[in-house]
Design an enzyme around this catalytic site. Structure first.
Site, PDB file in Angstrom:
ATOM      1  N   ARG A  16       0.829  -1.215   0.000  1.00  0.00           N
ATOM      2  CA  ARG A  16       0.000   0.000   0.000  1.00  0.00           C
ATOM      3  C   ARG A  16       0.860   1.261   0.000  1.00  0.00           C
ATOM      4  O   ARG A  16       0.559   2.248   0.648  1.00  0.00           O
ATOM      5  CB  ARG A  16      -0.969  -0.010   1.194  1.00  0.00           C
ATOM      6  CG  ARG A  16      -2.121  -1.011   1.023  1.00  0.00           C
ATOM      7  CD  ARG A  16      -3.078  -0.973   2.187  1.00  0.00           C
ATOM      8  NE  ARG A  16      -2.427  -1.433   3.402  1.00  0.00           N
ATOM      9  CZ  ARG A  16      -2.823  -1.146   4.628  1.00  0.00           C
ATOM     10  NH1 ARG A  16      -3.880  -0.397   4.817  1.00  0.00           N
ATOM     11  NH2 ARG A  16      -2.169  -1.612   5.674  1.00  0.00           N
ATOM     12  N   LEU A  18       1.166   3.532  -2.162  1.00  0.00           N
ATOM     13  CA  LEU A  18       0.481   4.744  -2.622  1.00  0.00           C
ATOM     14  C   LEU A  18      -0.372   5.345  -1.502  1.00  0.00           C
ATOM     15  O   LEU A  18      -0.461   6.564  -1.360  1.00  0.00           O
ATOM     16  CB  LEU A  18      -0.392   4.423  -3.845  1.00  0.00           C
ATOM     17  CG  LEU A  18      -1.102   5.621  -4.470  1.00  0.00           C
ATOM     18  CD1 LEU A  18      -0.108   6.684  -4.950  1.00  0.00           C
ATOM     19  CD2 LEU A  18      -2.006   5.179  -5.630  1.00  0.00           C
ATOM     20  N   GLY A 439     -25.883   0.598  17.985  1.00  0.00           N
ATOM     21  CA  GLY A 439     -25.061  -0.493  18.499  1.00  0.00           C
ATOM     22  C   GLY A 439     -23.710  -0.097  19.028  1.00  0.00           C
ATOM     23  O   GLY A 439     -23.404  -0.306  20.190  1.00  0.00           O
ATOM     24  N   SER A 440     -22.877   0.496  18.166  1.00  0.00           N
ATOM     25  CA  SER A 440     -21.528   0.777  18.642  1.00  0.00           C
ATOM     26  C   SER A 440     -21.474   2.124  19.363  1.00  0.00           C
ATOM     27  O   SER A 440     -22.190   3.057  19.019  1.00  0.00           O
ATOM     28  CB  SER A 440     -20.528   0.754  17.482  1.00  0.00           C
ATOM     29  OG  SER A 440     -20.892   1.685  16.497  1.00  0.00           O
ATOM     30  N   GLU A 491     -20.272  -2.715  21.605  1.00  0.00           N
ATOM     31  CA  GLU A 491     -19.456  -3.353  20.549  1.00  0.00           C
ATOM     32  C   GLU A 491     -17.953  -3.054  20.640  1.00  0.00           C
ATOM     33  O   GLU A 491     -17.252  -3.028  19.625  1.00  0.00           O
ATOM     34  CB  GLU A 491     -19.983  -2.974  19.139  1.00  0.00           C
ATOM     35  CG  GLU A 491     -21.428  -3.388  18.924  1.00  0.00           C
ATOM     36  CD  GLU A 491     -21.987  -3.046  17.526  1.00  0.00           C
ATOM     37  OE1 GLU A 491     -21.197  -2.868  16.576  1.00  0.00           O
ATOM     38  OE2 GLU A 491     -23.219  -2.994  17.394  1.00  0.00           O
ATOM     39  N   TRP A 568     -19.658  -8.344   1.850  1.00  0.00           N
ATOM     40  CA  TRP A 568     -18.383  -7.713   2.142  1.00  0.00           C
ATOM     41  C   TRP A 568     -17.234  -8.714   2.184  1.00  0.00           C
ATOM     42  O   TRP A 568     -16.160  -8.431   2.724  1.00  0.00           O
ATOM     43  CB  TRP A 568     -18.496  -6.898   3.450  1.00  0.00           C
ATOM     44  CG  TRP A 568     -19.339  -5.662   3.234  1.00  0.00           C
ATOM     45  CD1 TRP A 568     -19.760  -5.175   2.037  1.00  0.00           C
ATOM     46  CD2 TRP A 568     -19.855  -4.765   4.231  1.00  0.00           C
ATOM     47  NE1 TRP A 568     -20.504  -4.029   2.225  1.00  0.00           N
ATOM     48  CE2 TRP A 568     -20.577  -3.757   3.550  1.00  0.00           C
ATOM     49  CE3 TRP A 568     -19.778  -4.718   5.627  1.00  0.00           C
ATOM     50  CZ2 TRP A 568     -21.222  -2.712   4.227  1.00  0.00           C
ATOM     51  CZ3 TRP A 568     -20.416  -3.674   6.295  1.00  0.00           C
ATOM     52  CH2 TRP A 568     -21.125  -2.682   5.598  1.00  0.00           C
ATOM     53  N   CYS A 650     -27.965   1.367   6.290  1.00  0.00           N
ATOM     54  CA  CYS A 650     -27.403   2.716   6.435  1.00  0.00           C
ATOM     55  C   CYS A 650     -27.904   3.722   5.416  1.00  0.00           C
ATOM     56  O   CYS A 650     -28.023   4.892   5.693  1.00  0.00           O
ATOM     57  CB  CYS A 650     -25.898   2.665   6.298  1.00  0.00           C
ATOM     58  SG  CYS A 650     -25.129   1.606   7.496  1.00  0.00           S
ATOM     59  N   HIS A 701     -22.304  10.868  10.921  1.00  0.00           N
ATOM     60  CA  HIS A 701     -21.139  11.016  10.049  1.00  0.00           C
ATOM     61  C   HIS A 701     -20.478  12.372  10.235  1.00  0.00           C
ATOM     62  O   HIS A 701     -19.411  12.627   9.695  1.00  0.00           O
ATOM     63  CB  HIS A 701     -21.539  10.812   8.594  1.00  0.00           C
ATOM     64  CG  HIS A 701     -22.125   9.451   8.356  1.00  0.00           C
ATOM     65  ND1 HIS A 701     -23.475   9.204   8.402  1.00  0.00           N
ATOM     66  CD2 HIS A 701     -21.542   8.252   8.134  1.00  0.00           C
ATOM     67  CE1 HIS A 701     -23.686   7.921   8.192  1.00  0.00           C
ATOM     68  NE2 HIS A 701     -22.535   7.320   8.036  1.00  0.00           N
ATOM     69  N   CYS A 733     -26.706   5.744  12.482  1.00  0.00           N
ATOM     70  CA  CYS A 733     -25.813   4.585  12.357  1.00  0.00           C
ATOM     71  C   CYS A 733     -25.066   4.440  13.677  1.00  0.00           C
ATOM     72  O   CYS A 733     -25.334   5.178  14.633  1.00  0.00           O
ATOM     73  CB  CYS A 733     -24.855   4.799  11.178  1.00  0.00           C
ATOM     74  SG  CYS A 733     -24.011   3.290  10.646  1.00  0.00           S
TER      75      CYS A 733
HETATM   76  N1  GLN Z   1     -24.216  -2.135  14.738  1.00  0.00           N
HETATM   77  C1  GLN Z   1     -23.253  -1.515  13.880  1.00  0.00           C
HETATM   78  C2  GLN Z   1     -22.671  -0.305  14.585  1.00  0.00           C
HETATM   79  O1  GLN Z   1     -23.366   0.298  15.353  1.00  0.00           O
HETATM   80  C3  GLN Z   1     -23.874  -1.074  12.580  1.00  0.00           C
HETATM   81  C4  GLN Z   1     -22.865  -0.500  11.634  1.00  0.00           C
HETATM   82  C5  GLN Z   1     -23.375  -0.251  10.247  1.00  0.00           C
HETATM   83  O2  GLN Z   1     -24.533  -0.137  10.000  1.00  0.00           O
HETATM   84  N2  GLN Z   1     -22.509  -0.118   9.292  1.00  0.00           N
HETATM   85  O3  GLN Z   1     -21.529   0.069  14.353  1.00  0.00           O
HETATM   86 ZN    ZN Z   2     -25.409   2.003   9.589  1.00  0.00          ZN
END
Ligand code: GLN
Ligand code: ZN
Length: 763
Positions: A16, A18, A439-440, A491, A568, A650, A701, A733
């Site tokens: 990696r 670059l 969650g996280s 998490e 993924w 998401c 975000h 998210c």
């Molecule tokens: N449960 C995950 C989190 O809260 C969901 C992440 C996601 O949707 N990409 O991080």
């Molecule tokens: Zn999400």
């Protein structure tokens, strides 16, 4: 003679290089000259590697500092107007401003939008086309890199991203503008670029037109004819149109008939199209056969590939056939030889970009009468195939039996949503407009430091577990203080939502260096699903159960769904993806049931990648939706009525899959909605979603902390579309990329907004 040709090579470098060069340049630590020097060295190394491997047709201009679509935007001079206000940018500054946005004094320049490249995990920068866009040849990168290679003694076939695909993947800056309408202005730029290439000594150019594998309307079909009638006339250079990621299908006649000298087809994704293409191909045209899968990590079945090549050679003659990967090798990891931890058996099944070059060369040797020289490669290929097929790792009888035994009752909850809702209301005792998170919680520097200490052996497993428990306890307490209704454990034990589960399932492997570019300097290391998937032991139960002991509130269990794990990963190619997905679903189902057994009454199965698997062609979409929905339901449906199943996605593009999402039959779905100001809920106006919905009201975000008033406003909009008794209140998210200092006030405002709305609505 039949030639071995390549369409593109990974750009980032085996280590990696670059990435590091880009990031250090962006951080102001190194100069532009340093960056360009690294890029140049990588190009040279990659050309030489291909040459040494015996590749006859080596691409140039497949390299990019960020993205080849952005390169094309610069080539044709379609720089959006807002960047004209940049104060004397260098070419490089302008390029990165378009890619990533920039700040000059008080003024900020937003980046151009980025979106997924077909059905890959690569992302390109979406061109912005004005209704009366003008074009000019503004960058000669394609010529410069051809000359650069030539000066290094390597005669390349330069790659251009084709004008029709370019415009089809663009967006218009005005609501009723159609980028394709500007084609006739764009073509002279391509003509000029091709003329310059010819003048520099290029005899062929590869023009990528992947949109030829999509459903095309009349205007797009006409654009193809117009474009290549013109480009095909440029003197002293021959064009090969490269198509990939699927079958030409109903565009076959169009594609084969375009007045150019060559056509490349993807025979990994669409092996069945060979016969039809051979029948349609006009005399004289060269056919490039994409027989080595550029999108996956498996060693090729050389015998099968050779058969295809021989079929083409008998039909067209050796001169008119080229042997190629299905698409650019940039979607494969770089070099298998860098892997020291994969076991030998598994390793013998794999081929990364570097190894795929050898496969192409071996095929060429075999078809050109050098069967003896290629014999070793063929022996290895056969042995790999045989061992893969016979291995208990790929054919685990227990998993197979369970799969056989899946029946309709396992695919459905015992009762419908309305019945479950009553049972859940009684059991869970949640307030109206319940609040929760996705969650996280923040993955702080300390969380990462403790994890790496454990991985280095500086911390024992027991010490690390104690640390995680303390983090969970702190997080539960914080959520209680904030006043959330459904809590999560946070998490902290997970680096990545797929990796965590992949590491705990059999049949899935992880590489050390199997990086694939995601966008710009970013790369991901997808897991490799090589065998039958089983869950030897519970994966998350201890953490969720521990969290539940700390509070009287409900703790939500957190799982990654089967479709997302599949999407993924690199997925085995010896059985349909739907079968692999079902195996994943059974493993997740076991986990769901164990969570329920441990007293967890709310369980979320995340499916952020559900939309990503959507096939490019309409005709294939229903089939995908059917098996993907079934897999989700198989994972979720084992529980009692009163256990509440959540899912999370998401993105905001729901229009054409909203009904499918309804069919997943989750009790609650949470989705990203704040950035679009609840616009996505329009999709829910036409279609009455059967379950409960949590449209995100906190854009995680951004580091900004939304105010209570902002979130109340979003909630009021949501309440106009979703009946209040079905509305949940949550962020967009997971919070793992945020900081506690942002999360606590933001969630406090969110809970206050919920309370205000409850009062206002008197619910
Ligand atoms: N449960 C995950 C989190 O809260 C969901 C992440 C996601 O949707 N990409 O991080
Ligand atoms: Zn999400």
């Amino acid at each position: 003679m039949t030639l071995a040709a390549n369409l593109g090579y990974p750009r980032l470098g085996a280590k990696r290089e670059l990435k590091w060069a880009l990031e250090s340049y962006w951080a102001g630590k190194t100069s532009a000259a340093d960056l360009l020097q690294t890029a140049k060295a990588l190009r040279l190394e990659h050309w030489q590697t291909q040459q040494a491997a015996g590749i006859d047709v080596i691409p140039s201009n497949d390299f990019s500092l960020y993205d080849h679509v952005l390169d094309t935007t610069l080539m044709v001079g379609a720089v959006p107007q807002r960047y004209a206000k940049l104060n004397q940018p260098t070419a490089l500054d302008l390029y990165f401003a378009m890619a990533r946005g920039t700040q000059q004094g008080e003024t900020s320049f937003a980046a151009m939008e980025m979106t997924k490249w077909f059905d890959t995990n690569y992302h390109y920068i979406v061109p912005e086309i004005e209704p009366h866009q003008t074009y000019r040849l503004a960058s000669t990168k394609v010529v410069d890199e051809f000359i650069e290679a030539k000066e290094a003694g390597i005669h390349t076939r330069p790659v251009l991203f084709g004008p029709v695909s370019y415009l089809l993947l663009s967006k218009s800056t005005s609501a009723d503008g159609v980028p394709l309408d500007t084609l006739s202005q764009l073509l002279p730029v391509y003509v000029e670029a091709l003329q310059r290439l010819a003048a520099a000594g290029a005899d062929w150019a590869q023009i990528d037109e992947p949109c030829l594998v999509l459903d095309l309307d009349e205007s797009a079909r006409k654009a193809y004819a117009d474009a290549y009638n013109q480009l095909g006339q440029v003197a002293n250079i021959r064009l090969l149109i490269a198509t990939y990621f699927g079958a030409l299908g109903d565009n076959l006649e169009l594609a084969a008939g375009l007045p150019v000298y060559g056509l490349h087809i993807d025979l990994a994704r669409a092996p069945e199209q060979l016969e039809k293409v051979l029948a349609q191909l006009p005399a004289e045209k060269t056919l490039s056969l994409g027989v080595v899968d550029g999108r996956n990590v498996w060693r090729a079945d050389l015998d099968a590939a050779l058969k295809k090549v021989q079929t083409a050679v008998s039909a067209l003659g050796a001169e008119r056939v080229q042997i190629a990967p299905s698409c650019s090798l940039m979607f494969s990891p770089h070099d298998l030889n860098l892997e020291t931890k994969l076991d030998d058996e598994l390793k013998s099944w794999l081929a990364f970009a570097r190894q795929k070059l050898d496969e192409l060369a071996a095929l060429k040797q075999a078809v050109s009468g050098g069967a003896e020289a290629a014999a070793d490669s063929f022996t290895v290929s056969r042995a790999a195939l045989k061992s893969r097929h016979a291995s208990a790792r790929t054919h685990n009888p227990q998993v197979r039996q369970r799969l056989e035994a899946v029946n309709a009752s396992m695919l459905n909850r015992a009762h419908d949503f309305e019945t479950r809702k009553i049972a859940q209301a009684k059991k869970l005792g949640l307030p109206p407009l319940p609040t929760t998170t996705i969650g996280s919680f923040p993955q702080t520097a300390e969380v990462r430091a403790q994890r790496s200490a454990k991985n280095k052996g500086a911390l024992t497993q027991a010490q690390y577990d104690e640390f995680l428990k303390a983090e969970i306890a702190r997080t539960i307490q914080k959520q209680e203080e904030i006043g959330l209704d459904v809590l999560v454990h946070g998490e902290f034990e997970r680096t990545d939502m797929v990796e965590y589960f992949g590491e705990r399932l059999t049949g899935i492997a992880f590489t050390q260096n199997g990086w694939v570019q995601s966008y710009g300097s970013r790369a991901v290391r997808p897991p490799i699903i090589f065998g039958d998937v089983a869950r030897p032991a519970p994966m998350t139960v201890a953490w969720s159960a521990y969290a539940q002991t700390l509070t009287n509130k409900l703790v939500k269990g957190m799982l990654t769904g089967p479709v997302t794990i599949l999407e993924w990963s690199f997925v085995r190619d010896d059985q349909p993806r739907s079968v692999t997905c079902r195996q994943l679903a059974l493993a997740i189902r076991d986990e769901v049931l164990d969570l329920e057994g441990a007293g967890i009454q709310v369980i979320q199965i995340d499916e952020p990648a559900f939309r990503e698997g959507f096939p490019l062609r309409k005709a294939e979409q229903n089939d995908y939706l059917k098996w993907a929905i079934e897999a989700f339901k198989l994972s979720a449906s084992g529980v009692r009525d009163e256990t509440q199943i959540h899912t999370h996605m998401c993105y905001a593009e729901f229009d054409n899959i909203i009904e499918a999402i309804g069919l997943m039959d989750a009790d609650v779905i949470s989705i990203e909605a704040s950035r679009s100001k609840m616009e996505l809920l329009d999709a829910f106006k036409q279609y009455q979603y059967p379950g409960e919905i949590g449209p995100g009201i906190y854009d995680i975000h951004s580091p900004n902390i939304p105010t209570q008033a902002e979130m109340e406003d979003l909630l009021e909009r949501a309440a106009q579309v979703v009946p209040v008794e079905r509305l949940w209140i949550n962020p967009d998210c997971g919070l793992k990329t945020r900081q506690w200092e942002q999360v606590i006030p933001a969630l406090t405002n969110m809970v206050n907004a919920a309370q205000a709305l409850r009062q206002q609505l008197k619910v």
